[in-house]
Design an enzyme around this catalytic site. Structure first.
Site, mmCIF file in Angstrom:
data_model
loop_
_atom_site.group_PDB
_atom_site.id
_atom_site.type_symbol
_atom_site.label_atom_id
_atom_site.label_comp_id
_atom_site.label_asym_id
_atom_site.label_seq_id
_atom_site.Cartn_x
_atom_site.Cartn_y
_atom_site.Cartn_z
ATOM 1 N N ASP A 54 18.899 56.743 73.888
ATOM 2 C CA ASP A 54 18.636 58.180 73.826
ATOM 3 C C ASP A 54 17.167 58.329 74.208
ATOM 4 O O ASP A 54 16.280 58.284 73.356
ATOM 5 C CB ASP A 54 18.907 58.697 72.411
ATOM 6 C CG ASP A 54 18.722 60.200 72.291
ATOM 7 O OD1 ASP A 54 18.469 60.873 73.318
ATOM 8 O OD2 ASP A 54 18.820 60.706 71.167
ATOM 9 N N CYS B 257 18.327 64.733 76.984
ATOM 10 C CA CYS B 257 18.661 66.154 76.794
ATOM 11 C C CYS B 257 17.896 66.973 77.827
ATOM 12 O O CYS B 257 17.482 68.101 77.570
ATOM 13 C CB CYS B 257 18.377 66.610 75.363
ATOM 14 S SG CYS B 257 16.687 66.342 74.823
#
Length: 165
Positions: free
Chosen positions: A7, A69
């Site tokens: 991530d 993101c």
């Protein structure tokens, strides 16, 4: 490791929009948030290093899921392409285009409040878009406000011999 989830730190445009809205958002709220082309480039360079480290750490036959993101192709597809150019010249790594969603299926209505893994995967598959590198991106306008979320699954076929360029 058999599996690695990266991530990656990114410019995270969703957080920037929320930050601007919390600052009174009217008129030029986005002008005052911490985003720049230079930051995007720095993040992309760091992401390449992190993804290479993840691919070195995973065993042959293992999978790395690279996620951000960000909506920036420089932090998504371009990072995957750079890594593939460095270590996939001899077939060491390949993109798993199924994106880990399994059979897409369809949901006629919204995702149930309590959903099975298969239902969540079908919901995501029906709303996300495939990117040029074989990854997927979920965008808020297509996913009931969820996202952005980019992810790409990479399968390590054999030990990595990095190509320097």
């Amino acid at each position: 490791f058999h599996r690695v989830l990266l991530d990656a730190p990114c410019t995270s445009e969703r957080h920037l929009v929320r930050q601007a809205a919390s600052r009174g958002g009217g008129g030029g709220g986005l002008m005052h948030v911490d985003w720049s082309v230079a930051r995007c480039r720095r993040d992309a360079e760091r992401q390449v290093k992190l993804l290479m480290a993840a691919l070195r750490a995973v065993r042959v036959g293992g999978v790395v899921v690279y996620a951000t993101c960000s909506i920036s192709p420089a932090e998504n597809d371009a990072v995957v392409r750079k890594v593939l150019m460095r270590c996939a010249t001899d077939g060491e790594v390949e993109v798993c285009e199924d994106a880990g969603l399994g059979a897409a299926g369809t949901l006629d209505k919204d995702l149930p409040e309590v959903a099975t893994r298969e239902q969540v995967c079908a919901w995501m598959a029906s709303r996300c878009e495939m990117t040029p590198c074989g990854g997927r991106i979920a965008l808020p306008d297509r996913c009931d406000g969820f996202g952005p979320l980019f992810w790409c699954r990479l399968l390590k076929i054999k030990p990595i011999v990095e190509q320097r360029s």
